[in-house]
Design a protein around this motif. Structure first.
Motif, PDB file in Angstrom:
ATOM      1  N   HIS A 295       0.820  -1.215   0.000  1.00 36.64           N
ATOM      2  CA  HIS A 295       0.000   0.000   0.000  1.00 36.64           C
ATOM      3  C   HIS A 295       0.851   1.261   0.000  1.00 36.64           C
ATOM      4  N   ASN A 296       2.162   1.148   0.270  1.00 34.98           N
ATOM      5  CA  ASN A 296       3.032   2.325   0.233  1.00 34.98           C
ATOM      6  C   ASN A 296       3.691   2.533  -1.130  1.00 34.98           C
ATOM      7  N   THR A 297       3.513   1.550  -1.995  1.00 36.88           N
ATOM      8  CA  THR A 297       4.143   1.666  -3.314  1.00 36.88           C
ATOM      9  C   THR A 297       3.263   2.514  -4.218  1.00 36.88           C
ATOM     10  N   PRO A 298       3.818   3.574  -4.816  1.00 35.44           N
ATOM     11  CA  PRO A 298       2.994   4.406  -5.693  1.00 35.44           C
ATOM     12  C   PRO A 298       2.497   3.594  -6.878  1.00 35.44           C
ATOM     13  N   VAL A 299       1.235   3.868  -7.284  1.00 30.60           N
ATOM     14  CA  VAL A 299       0.671   3.193  -8.455  1.00 30.60           C
ATOM     15  C   VAL A 299       1.319   3.784  -9.693  1.00 30.60           C
ATOM     16  N   PRO A 300       1.923   2.961 -10.541  1.00 23.64           N
ATOM     17  CA  PRO A 300       2.568   3.492 -11.737  1.00 23.64           C
ATOM     18  C   PRO A 300       1.542   4.106 -12.669  1.00 23.64           C
ATOM     19  N   PRO A 301       1.910   5.192 -13.328  1.00 22.98           N
ATOM     20  CA  PRO A 301       0.964   5.820 -14.240  1.00 22.98           C
ATOM     21  C   PRO A 301       0.669   4.903 -15.419  1.00 22.98           C
ATOM     22  N   LEU A 302      -0.574   5.004 -15.920  1.00 19.67           N
ATOM     23  CA  LEU A 302      -0.959   4.220 -17.090  1.00 19.67           C
ATOM     24  C   LEU A 302      -0.206   4.741 -18.298  1.00 19.67           C
ATOM     25  N   SER A 303       0.323   3.846 -19.085  1.00 16.31           N
ATOM     26  CA  SER A 303       1.101   4.283 -20.248  1.00 16.31           C
ATOM     27  C   SER A 303       0.210   5.054 -21.208  1.00 16.31           C
ATOM     28  N   PRO A 304       0.768   6.078 -21.875  1.00 15.24           N
ATOM     29  CA  PRO A 304      -0.057   6.928 -22.734  1.00 15.24           C
ATOM     30  C   PRO A 304      -0.773   6.175 -23.833  1.00 15.24           C
ATOM     31  N   ARG A 305      -0.150   5.139 -24.396  1.00 17.75           N
ATOM     32  CA  ARG A 305      -0.764   4.478 -25.546  1.00 17.75           C
ATOM     33  C   ARG A 305      -2.113   3.823 -25.206  1.00 17.75           C
ATOM     34  N   PRO A 306      -2.183   2.976 -24.144  1.00 17.10           N
ATOM     35  CA  PRO A 306      -3.484   2.384 -23.843  1.00 17.10           C
ATOM     36  C   PRO A 306      -4.557   3.408 -23.527  1.00 17.10           C
ATOM     37  N   VAL A 307      -4.221   4.465 -22.758  1.00 13.33           N
ATOM     38  CA  VAL A 307      -5.224   5.475 -22.420  1.00 13.33           C
ATOM     39  C   VAL A 307      -5.730   6.152 -23.684  1.00 13.33           C
ATOM     40  N   ARG A 308      -4.817   6.554 -24.546  1.00 12.52           N
ATOM     41  CA  ARG A 308      -5.223   7.238 -25.767  1.00 12.52           C
ATOM     42  C   ARG A 308      -6.053   6.297 -26.635  1.00 12.52           C
TER      43      ARG A 308
ATOM     44  N   LEU B  72      -7.840   3.650 -25.717  1.00 15.86           N
ATOM     45  CA  LEU B  72      -9.135   3.365 -25.137  1.00 15.86           C
ATOM     46  C   LEU B  72     -10.064   4.565 -25.234  1.00 15.86           C
ATOM     47  N   SER B  73      -9.528   5.749 -25.049  1.00 18.18           N
ATOM     48  CA  SER B  73     -10.359   6.938 -25.110  1.00 18.18           C
ATOM     49  C   SER B  73     -10.947   7.130 -26.496  1.00 18.18           C
TER      50      SER B  73
ATOM     51  N   THR C 140     -15.240  -3.660 -19.106  1.00 16.47           N
ATOM     52  CA  THR C 140     -15.158  -4.370 -17.835  1.00 16.47           C
ATOM     53  C   THR C 140     -13.718  -4.370 -17.356  1.00 16.47           C
ATOM     54  N   THR C 141     -13.544  -4.630 -16.068  1.00 18.81           N
ATOM     55  CA  THR C 141     -12.181  -4.705 -15.538  1.00 18.81           C
ATOM     56  C   THR C 141     -11.417  -5.866 -16.172  1.00 18.81           C
ATOM     57  N   ALA C 142     -12.152  -6.936 -16.533  1.00 27.95           N
ATOM     58  CA  ALA C 142     -11.491  -8.063 -17.203  1.00 27.95           C
ATOM     59  C   ALA C 142     -10.967  -7.642 -18.573  1.00 27.95           C
ATOM     60  N   GLN C 143     -11.739  -6.851 -19.279  1.00 24.43           N
ATOM     61  CA  GLN C 143     -11.289  -6.371 -20.593  1.00 24.43           C
ATOM     62  C   GLN C 143     -10.110  -5.423 -20.457  1.00 24.43           C
ATOM     63  N   LEU C 144     -10.120  -4.614 -19.404  1.00 20.22           N
ATOM     64  CA  LEU C 144      -8.989  -3.718 -19.170  1.00 20.22           C
ATOM     65  C   LEU C 144      -7.715  -4.517 -18.867  1.00 20.22           C
ATOM     66  N   ARG C 145      -7.878  -5.609 -18.128  1.00 24.05           N
ATOM     67  CA  ARG C 145      -6.706  -6.436 -17.826  1.00 24.05           C
ATOM     68  C   ARG C 145      -6.099  -7.015 -19.095  1.00 24.05           C
ATOM     69  N   THR C 146      -6.934  -7.408 -20.044  1.00 26.48           N
ATOM     70  CA  THR C 146      -6.386  -7.973 -21.286  1.00 26.48           C
ATOM     71  C   THR C 146      -5.629  -6.917 -22.085  1.00 26.48           C
ATOM     72  N   ARG C 147      -5.848  -5.656 -21.774  1.00 27.48           N
ATOM     73  CA  ARG C 147      -5.120  -4.565 -22.431  1.00 27.48           C
ATOM     74  C   ARG C 147      -3.887  -4.165 -21.627  1.00 27.48           C
ATOM     75  N   GLY C 148      -3.584  -4.925 -20.582  1.00 18.79           N
ATOM     76  CA  GLY C 148      -2.397  -4.631 -19.795  1.00 18.79           C
ATOM     77  C   GLY C 148      -2.621  -3.655 -18.678  1.00 18.79           C
TER      78      GLY C 148
ATOM     79  N   PRO D  73     -11.235 -14.111 -21.671  1.00 18.34           N
ATOM     80  CA  PRO D  73     -10.600 -12.879 -22.135  1.00 18.34           C
ATOM     81  C   PRO D  73      -9.761 -13.118 -23.387  1.00 18.34           C
ATOM     82  N   GLY D  74      -9.838 -12.151 -24.296  1.00 16.83           N
ATOM     83  CA  GLY D  74      -9.027 -12.222 -25.503  1.00 16.83           C
ATOM     84  C   GLY D  74      -9.683 -12.964 -26.640  1.00 16.83           C
ATOM     85  N   VAL D  75     -10.842 -13.625 -26.372  1.00 16.26           N
ATOM     86  CA  VAL D  75     -11.532 -14.342 -27.438  1.00 16.26           C
ATOM     87  C   VAL D  75     -12.437 -13.357 -28.168  1.00 16.26           C
TER      88      VAL D  75
END
Length: 348
Positions: A3-16, A18-19, A27-35, A85-87
């Protein structure tokens, strides 16, 4: 990661990426398949973050209020049966993470609105959307999703890309939650008057849902059946006129001279001894008895040499030309039959 480890920022490519996706709800499962890890998803869904959680396991990829379309996709994603996931959602699909709404479809008022009903509320005004799923699915109603269970899932209709329950089933699910007699009457009337379905299909679903014990529903059904009968009679008039059939006598009772009543008919051609009878039965508890009465009357008339053409409102609506051909064939064949017994024709 603790809980003390900072959450790494989401890489720009997936955010861009997905947006810019067509669907902004995943779904969170679909987000996981995107890394994108659950920790990253939670970070982005915190108050003031760029994303938000609409329902358990369902994320909206922007911070503003969701649109009606996004809310509909969200409840379907929440209720849909999970897949690997991934199908791909379907063979050849370009988007391998597109939602597959297996065993889930919209029903109730939202479904009626999507079907084009004007007497149902707008999607924006609905706080909750009904989602129809199989009875054994382990789901609970939450947020904007109200789970409706069924032992037999109907074939969904696709409306604006969304799986939607057929009108009769959607009506039954809507009526189950309504206590206002006027609203129920308007919805049922529009279903028939707007050509969405036949009265028998509506009554069958209401009966299956055990809603015909409610007085305000029974009153609305009586009006619905009267409306359906009038529409079917009008279609029968137009079938005779538009397809060049000779004019019959309309709405008559037949009797044997000095004898018993033989039954009412919607149209009758005395010279050819051909009759048309509309089947506007409603499927209620006494359906078998009513059908037996239809059969007895038809058999009695045919023993007297009268040909009875049995037509349902659905056939009149969907294949009037074919029904006109059936009647015309019966009229033309009259000369090849033995003369019918003499009967008295009276107005009904």
């Amino acid at each position: 990661m603790n809980h003390n480890t900072p959450v790494p920022p989401l890489s720009p490519r997936p955010v861009r990426h997905l947006s810019e996706a067509h669907r902004r709800v995943l779904t969170t499962a679909q987000l996981r398949t995107r890394g994108i890890s659950p920790a990253e998803t939670n970070e982005h869904c915190r108050p003031g973050g760029p994303w938000q959680q609409l329902l358990p396991g369902v994320v909206l990829l922007h911070a503003g209020p969701p649109t009606s379309e996004e809310r509909l996709h969200a409840v379907l994603m929440y209720a849909a049966k999970e897949r690997t996931p991934g199908v791909p959602a379907q063979p050849g699909a370009e988007e391998p993470h597109a939602p597959l709404y297996a065993e889930a479809m919209l029903t109730g008022l939202a479904a009626l609105t999507l079907h084009g009903f004007t007497s149902s509320p707008s999607l924006m005004s609905l706080d909750r959307f009904d989602v129809l799923v199989p009875r054994l699915r382990r789901l609970r109603s939450t947020g904007s999703a109200r789970i409706v269970r069924t032992t037999s899932l109907p074939a969904a209709r696709t409306v604006t890309g969304l799986p939607v329950a057929p009108v009769p089933r959607a009506l039954a699910d809507a009526v189950a939650e309504l206590s206002d007699a006027g609203t129920v009457r308007r919805l049922l009337t529009e279903a028939v008057r707007g050509g969405h379905c036949e009265p028998a299909a509506v009554v069958r679903e209401l009966n299956n849902a055990k809603l015909l014990t409610r007085p305000h529903v029974v009153d609305a059904v009586d009006s619905l059946l009267a409306e359906g009968r009038a529409i079917a009679e009008d279609r029968l008039y137009r079938m005779v006129r538009d397809h060049g059939l000779p004019d019959p006598v309309w709405n008559v009772d037949l009797r044997l001279p000095g004898g018993p009543h033989l039954g009412g008919l919607d149209a009758y051609w005395p010279e050819q001894a051909v009759a048309v009878e509309l089947d506007t039965r409603a499927p209620r508890q006494d359906e078998d008895a009513m059908w037996s009465e239809y059969v007895r009357k038809r058999e009695h008339l045919e023993r007297l040499g009268i040909t009875v053409v049995h037509i349902t409102p659905k056939k009149l609506r969907e294949s009037a030309e074919q029904q006109a051909t059936v009647v015309r064939t019966a009229l033309m064949a009259a000369g090849d039959r033995d003369p019918a017994a003499y009967v008295v024709v009276l107005p009904r």
